[in-house]
Structure formats: structure tokens, C-alpha cells
Design a protein around this motif. Structure first.
Motif, PDB file in Angstrom:
ATOM      1  N   ILE A  89       0.971  -1.044   0.088  1.00  0.00           N
ATOM      2  CA  ILE A  89      -0.234   0.411  -0.083  1.00  0.00           C
ATOM      3  C   ILE A  89       0.837   1.333  -0.028  1.00  0.00           C
ATOM      4  O   ILE A  89       0.281   2.446  -0.597  1.00  0.00           O
ATOM      5  N   ALA A  90       2.321   1.229   0.453  1.00  0.00           N
ATOM      6  CA  ALA A  90       2.863   2.282   0.339  1.00  0.00           C
ATOM      7  C   ALA A  90       3.235   2.448  -0.826  1.00  0.00           C
ATOM      8  O   ALA A  90       3.544   3.495  -1.260  1.00  0.00           O
ATOM      9  N   ILE A  91       3.774   1.895  -1.553  1.00  0.00           N
ATOM     10  CA  ILE A  91       4.053   1.584  -3.062  1.00  0.00           C
ATOM     11  C   ILE A  91       2.844   2.285  -3.895  1.00  0.00           C
ATOM     12  O   ILE A  91       3.367   3.317  -5.171  1.00  0.00           O
ATOM     13  N   ASN A  92       1.999   1.694  -3.314  1.00  0.00           N
ATOM     14  CA  ASN A  92       0.770   2.176  -4.556  1.00  0.00           C
ATOM     15  C   ASN A  92       0.921   3.475  -4.126  1.00  0.00           C
ATOM     16  O   ASN A  92       0.077   4.090  -5.394  1.00  0.00           O
ATOM     17  N   PHE A  93       0.450   3.957  -2.971  1.00  0.00           N
ATOM     18  CA  PHE A  93       0.183   5.147  -2.943  1.00  0.00           C
ATOM     19  C   PHE A  93       1.295   6.196  -3.039  1.00  0.00           C
ATOM     20  O   PHE A  93       0.520   6.984  -4.067  1.00  0.00           O
ATOM     21  N   PHE A  94       2.860   5.530  -3.466  1.00  0.00           N
ATOM     22  CA  PHE A  94       3.776   7.187  -4.407  1.00  0.00           C
ATOM     23  C   PHE A  94       3.609   6.177  -6.008  1.00  0.00           C
ATOM     24  O   PHE A  94       3.371   7.285  -6.284  1.00  0.00           O
ATOM     25  N   ASN A  95       3.620   5.721  -6.238  1.00  0.00           N
ATOM     26  CA  ASN A  95       3.157   5.490  -7.253  1.00  0.00           C
ATOM     27  C   ASN A  95       1.877   5.995  -8.388  1.00  0.00           C
ATOM     28  O   ASN A  95       1.913   6.858  -9.234  1.00  0.00           O
ATOM     29  N   GLU A  96       0.124   6.179  -7.307  1.00  0.00           N
ATOM     30  CA  GLU A  96      -0.447   6.552  -7.872  1.00  0.00           C
ATOM     31  C   GLU A  96      -0.307   8.736  -8.159  1.00  0.00           C
ATOM     32  O   GLU A  96      -0.265   8.842  -8.690  1.00  0.00           O
ATOM     33  N   SER A  97      -0.126   8.709  -6.691  1.00  0.00           N
ATOM     34  CA  SER A  97       0.614  10.139  -6.150  1.00  0.00           C
ATOM     35  C   SER A  97       1.505  10.683  -7.007  1.00  0.00           C
ATOM     36  O   SER A  97       1.340  11.678  -8.358  1.00  0.00           O
ATOM     37  N   PHE A  98       2.261  10.046  -8.086  1.00  0.00           N
ATOM     38  CA  PHE A  98       3.490  10.583  -8.805  1.00  0.00           C
ATOM     39  C   PHE A  98       3.032  10.528 -10.059  1.00  0.00           C
ATOM     40  O   PHE A  98       2.966  11.182 -10.765  1.00  0.00           O
ATOM     41  N   GLY A  99       1.900   9.658 -10.635  1.00  0.00           N
ATOM     42  CA  GLY A  99       1.256   9.530 -11.536  1.00  0.00           C
ATOM     43  C   GLY A  99       0.814  10.940 -11.657  1.00  0.00           C
ATOM     44  O   GLY A  99       0.791  10.941 -13.200  1.00  0.00           O
ATOM     45  N   ALA A 100      -0.505  10.873 -11.102  1.00  0.00           N
ATOM     46  CA  ALA A 100      -1.639  11.535 -11.066  1.00  0.00           C
ATOM     47  C   ALA A 100      -1.087  12.698 -11.036  1.00  0.00           C
ATOM     48  O   ALA A 100      -1.197  13.651 -11.450  1.00  0.00           O
ATOM     49  N   ALA A 101       0.118  12.927 -10.156  1.00  0.00           N
ATOM     50  CA  ALA A 101       0.701  14.699 -10.409  1.00  0.00           C
ATOM     51  C   ALA A 101       1.641  15.004 -12.101  1.00  0.00           C
ATOM     52  O   ALA A 101       1.409  15.801 -12.385  1.00  0.00           O
ATOM     53  N   THR A 102       1.890  14.283 -12.170  1.00  0.00           N
ATOM     54  CA  THR A 102       2.405  14.141 -13.511  1.00  0.00           C
ATOM     55  C   THR A 102       1.600  14.547 -14.728  1.00  0.00           C
ATOM     56  O   THR A 102       2.196  15.640 -15.240  1.00  0.00           O
ATOM     57  N   LYS A 103       0.519  13.871 -14.419  1.00  0.00           N
ATOM     58  CA  LYS A 103      -0.566  14.152 -15.976  1.00  0.00           C
ATOM     59  C   LYS A 103      -1.609  15.092 -15.250  1.00  0.00           C
ATOM     60  O   LYS A 103      -1.967  15.826 -16.553  1.00  0.00           O
ATOM     61  N   SER A 104      -1.335  15.787 -14.242  1.00  0.00           N
ATOM     62  CA  SER A 104      -2.033  17.009 -13.648  1.00  0.00           C
ATOM     63  C   SER A 104      -2.446  18.265 -14.033  1.00  0.00           C
ATOM     64  O   SER A 104      -3.234  19.361 -14.490  1.00  0.00           O
ATOM     65  N   ILE A 105      -0.694  18.431 -14.757  1.00  0.00           N
ATOM     66  CA  ILE A 105      -1.088  20.178 -15.356  1.00  0.00           C
ATOM     67  C   ILE A 105      -2.305  19.516 -16.948  1.00  0.00           C
ATOM     68  O   ILE A 105      -3.448  19.624 -17.066  1.00  0.00           O
ATOM     69  N   ASN A 190       5.375   9.041 -20.140  1.00  0.00           N
ATOM     70  CA  ASN A 190       6.368   7.304 -20.157  1.00  0.00           C
ATOM     71  C   ASN A 190       7.113   6.892 -19.933  1.00  0.00           C
ATOM     72  O   ASN A 190       7.658   5.777 -18.987  1.00  0.00           O
ATOM     73  N   LEU A 191       8.349   7.728 -19.547  1.00  0.00           N
ATOM     74  CA  LEU A 191       9.513   7.861 -18.018  1.00  0.00           C
ATOM     75  C   LEU A 191       9.100   7.727 -17.042  1.00  0.00           C
ATOM     76  O   LEU A 191       9.167   6.820 -16.592  1.00  0.00           O
ATOM     77  N   VAL A 192       8.179   8.479 -16.520  1.00  0.00           N
ATOM     78  CA  VAL A 192       7.456   8.199 -15.048  1.00  0.00           C
ATOM     79  C   VAL A 192       6.501   6.931 -15.259  1.00  0.00           C
ATOM     80  O   VAL A 192       6.691   6.209 -13.570  1.00  0.00           O
ATOM     81  N   ASP A 193       5.474   6.425 -16.197  1.00  0.00           N
ATOM     82  CA  ASP A 193       5.509   5.442 -16.299  1.00  0.00           C
ATOM     83  C   ASP A 193       6.731   4.110 -15.848  1.00  0.00           C
ATOM     84  O   ASP A 193       6.363   2.954 -14.946  1.00  0.00           O
ATOM     85  N   VAL A 194       7.598   4.253 -16.412  1.00  0.00           N
ATOM     86  CA  VAL A 194       8.940   3.189 -16.651  1.00  0.00           C
ATOM     87  C   VAL A 194       9.228   2.889 -15.332  1.00  0.00           C
ATOM     88  O   VAL A 194       9.512   2.387 -14.388  1.00  0.00           O
ATOM     89  N   ILE A 195       9.511   4.490 -14.663  1.00  0.00           N
ATOM     90  CA  ILE A 195      10.015   4.186 -13.642  1.00  0.00           C
ATOM     91  C   ILE A 195       9.541   3.436 -12.622  1.00  0.00           C
ATOM     92  O   ILE A 195       9.754   3.075 -11.055  1.00  0.00           O
ATOM     93  N   ARG A 196       8.369   3.948 -11.903  1.00  0.00           N
ATOM     94  CA  ARG A 196       7.327   3.362 -11.442  1.00  0.00           C
ATOM     95  C   ARG A 196       7.318   2.064 -11.417  1.00  0.00           C
ATOM     96  O   ARG A 196       7.093   1.211 -10.407  1.00  0.00           O
ATOM     97  N   LEU A 197       7.574   1.246 -12.733  1.00  0.00           N
ATOM     98  CA  LEU A 197       7.620  -0.454 -12.526  1.00  0.00           C
ATOM     99  C   LEU A 197       8.854  -0.917 -12.127  1.00  0.00           C
ATOM    100  O   LEU A 197       8.950  -1.843 -10.977  1.00  0.00           O
ATOM    101  N   PHE A 198       9.729   0.117 -12.058  1.00  0.00           N
ATOM    102  CA  PHE A 198      10.679   0.168 -10.918  1.00  0.00           C
ATOM    103  C   PHE A 198      10.612   0.067  -9.536  1.00  0.00           C
ATOM    104  O   PHE A 198      11.816  -0.265  -8.390  1.00  0.00           O
ATOM    105  N   VAL A 199       9.858   0.844  -9.478  1.00  0.00           N
ATOM    106  CA  VAL A 199       9.874   1.662  -7.878  1.00  0.00           C
ATOM    107  C   VAL A 199       9.319   0.003  -7.030  1.00  0.00           C
ATOM    108  O   VAL A 199      10.097   0.324  -5.477  1.00  0.00           O
ATOM    109  N   THR A 200       8.318  -0.557  -7.303  1.00  0.00           N
ATOM    110  CA  THR A 200       8.388  -1.609  -6.766  1.00  0.00           C
ATOM    111  C   THR A 200       9.545  -2.209  -6.296  1.00  0.00           C
ATOM    112  O   THR A 200       9.489  -3.074  -4.865  1.00  0.00           O
ATOM    113  N   TRP A 201      10.695  -2.958  -7.175  1.00  0.00           N
ATOM    114  CA  TRP A 201      11.466  -3.596  -6.435  1.00  0.00           C
ATOM    115  C   TRP A 201      12.409  -2.576  -5.996  1.00  0.00           C
ATOM    116  O   TRP A 201      14.005  -3.342  -5.654  1.00  0.00           O
ATOM    117  N   THR A 202      12.657  -1.755  -5.538  1.00  0.00           N
ATOM    118  CA  THR A 202      13.390  -0.516  -5.443  1.00  0.00           C
ATOM    119  C   THR A 202      13.144  -0.300  -3.258  1.00  0.00           C
ATOM    120  O   THR A 202      13.844   0.574  -3.259  1.00  0.00           O
TER     121      THR A 202
END
Length: 288
Positions: A89-105, A190-202
Motif C-alpha cells: 500500500i505504501a508503494i501503490n500510494f507513491f506510484n499513484e500520486s506520482f503518476g497523477a501529479a505528472t499528468k495533472s497539468i 512515459n518515463l514516469v510509467d517506466v520509473i513506477r515499474l521499477f519502484v516496487t522492487w527498489t
């Protein structure tokens, strides 16, 4: 000719705001954006807010079966179910907020192009929306922890909140950076989507910190510990999973020192994010 006797101190240069400070001053607008996001997210969905549980629950079942049952991690970590849930749930929260903030504008381009308001409101509101949908998952974690023998205290609750705070501020800072760049260069998304794939394992979510210490050389181990996400997940483990010395082998070492480093790194990311955002926001309207 301009009358020099007129007091212009309360006026601002058009199109230039006070950055994140304006978000606090315009918190009424921030509240409107957050309410809009939460009310429209599951509009016309039959299950509504139940979808907030669907993805983490699906991930949890898959990861528990693969990492816990097939690979045997549930035998090396006490209460592996709670350990895994707190990390997911911690990583999912980070991934969701990071991805949503990137697309927010770009998602709010109609507002950005038509009226002026502090543009930082959009990424901050996106992160807060993700936080709202994170809270029900925290409720599930607390119930699971209580059933496994965890007992809340000021120390455990404060430790967990510190981890959530690091995740919130880090995703906000990164969201400001990539959200601003994404307006002109959609490759950022697209770069953020790639980063989010790696985040779960970091971060030690599906595996124990002990495996990291055993597998990596000392310099790589120290580099791993500098990751604020590693510290944030460790803080949630310390707050909602750790119950005594028997678990310490799987707990991130020097967690409080790591927390200070994570706070400093997060503050630097916030400052850089604000600088990048302020520099690029002048061209948002035409780039959109």
C-alpha cells in the motif's frame, strides 16, 4: 501617466504567483479540486469506492502466492502477510500520486488555458486525491495488524505517519518536476510509467532487507539505503508490522538516521521541483 500616489503593494505581476505558498493561501481552491477529483473518480461505477481496494488486493494475492508461497518468503519473515501488505500500500500510494501529479497539468488544460490560478494547485491536489484513496487501505492494514498481535502506541503511529509524510512530499516534489516537463514533452509521462515499474522492487516490499544485505557489496547496500522509498517502507514496517527483537533481522538498520537523510533528500526534491515548475509554467498555456 501613472499616479505615483496610488498604493500598488497589494498587486502582483499577472501570471506570477508565490509558488507552493500560494497553495496554502488558496486552500479553498485546493479543497475544491480535491473534492472534484474524489467525486468524479468513480462516477457511474457500480462498485464505487470498492475499486480503491481492488488493485492492492489483486496485487497482494498475486505477490503473496508468488513471493510468499512459491519462493518461501513467508517462512523467513514473521507475519509476512502484514509485512507484504504494509509495503504494497505504501508503494501503490507513491506510484499513484506520482503518476497523477505528472499528468495533472495536461489533465486540467482547459482550466490552465482559460484562467489564472496557482498551477501548483493541480499536482498538489492530485497527490491529496491519492492520499484520500490511500486511507481506506490504511484501515485494512491496521485491522490486519491488530489481528496479528500488533498494538498501537504513540511511537508506532508516529513512525507510520512519518513514512507516509515522506511518501507524500517526495511524490509532490517529483510530480512538480515531471508534471512541468510533461506539458512540453509528453515523453515525461512515459518515463514516469517506466520509473513506477521499477519502484516496487527498489524497496523491501516483497523481500526482506536481510536478502539485500547478503546479496550486495557494502557500497551498493549503502546506496540502496539512501533511497527515500526504502526508508519510508521501513518506517511503515516499523510502525505497523515490527513487534520485537525477533523481527529485527528483517528491519532496515539505522532507520532513524535513514529517516533524517530521507527528509533532507525529500526537501531538496521539493525545492528543485518548485524551481523547475516556476521556470516552465510561463509557457504552459501555449504548450497545451
Amino acid at each position: 501617466m501613472i499616479d505615483s500616489s496610488i498604493d500598488l503593494s497589494d498587486f502582483q505581476t499577472p501570471g506570477r504567483g508565490g509558488g507552493l505558498a500560494d497553495v496554502i493561501r488558496r486552500r479553498y481552491l485546493l479543497g475544491l479540486l480535491v473534492r472534484k477529483g474524489t467525486s468524479t473518480r468513480y462516477r457511474n461505477a457500480a462498485l464505487g469506492w470498492m475499486w480503491s481496494y481492488s488493485r492492492p488486493l489483486s496485487q497482494y494475492v498475486i505477490y503473496y502466492f508468488v513471493m510468499g508461497v512459491l519462493l518461501g518468503n513467508n517462512r523467513g519473515i514473521d507475519d509476512f502477510a502484514v509485512y507484504l501488505l504494509s509495503g504494497i500500500i505504501a508503494i501503490n500510494f507513491f506510484n499513484e500520486s506520482f503518476g497523477a501529479a505528472t499528468k495533472s497539468i495536461t489533465d486540467n488544460k482547459a482550466l490552465v488555458k482559460k484562467i489564472y490560478l496557482p498551477r501548483e494547485l493541480f499536482p498538489v491536489a492530485a497527490v491529496l486525491n491519492a492520499l484520500v484513496h490511500f486511507l481506506p487501505q490504511m484501515g485494512v492494514l491496521i485491522i490486519a495488524g491488530l489481528l496479528s498481535g500488533w498494538r498501537p502506541s504513540m511511537m508506532t503511529i508516529g513512525t507510520g505517519l512519518l513514512g507516509i509524510g515522506i511518501l507524500t512530499l517526495l511524490s509532490t516534489g517529483l510530480g512538480l518536476i515531471f508534471g512541468a516537463i510533461n506539458v512540453a514533452y509528453r515523453d515525461a509521462q512515459n518515463l514516469v510509467d517506466v520509473i513506477r515499474l521499477f519502484v516496487t522492487w527498489t524497496a523491501p516490499v516483497m523481500y526482506s532487507w536481510k536478502h539485500v544485505g547478503d546479496a550486495l557489496p557494502h557500497w551498493a547496500e549503502q546506496l540502496y539505503l539512501l533511497n527515500p522509498l526504502t526508508t519510508a517502507v521501513g518506517l511503515l514496517h516499523r510502525g505497523f508490522w515490527y513487534m520485537g527483537p525477533a523481527d529485527s533481522v528483517n528491519l532496515i538498520p539505522h532507520l532513524w538516521r535513514g529517516s533524517i537523510i530521507a527528509i533532507v533528500i525529500t526537501a531538496v526534491v521539493i525545492v528543485i521541483g518548485q524551481l523547475v515548475f516556476r521556470r516552465r509554467e510561463r509557457t504552459f498555456a501555449q504548450d497545451l
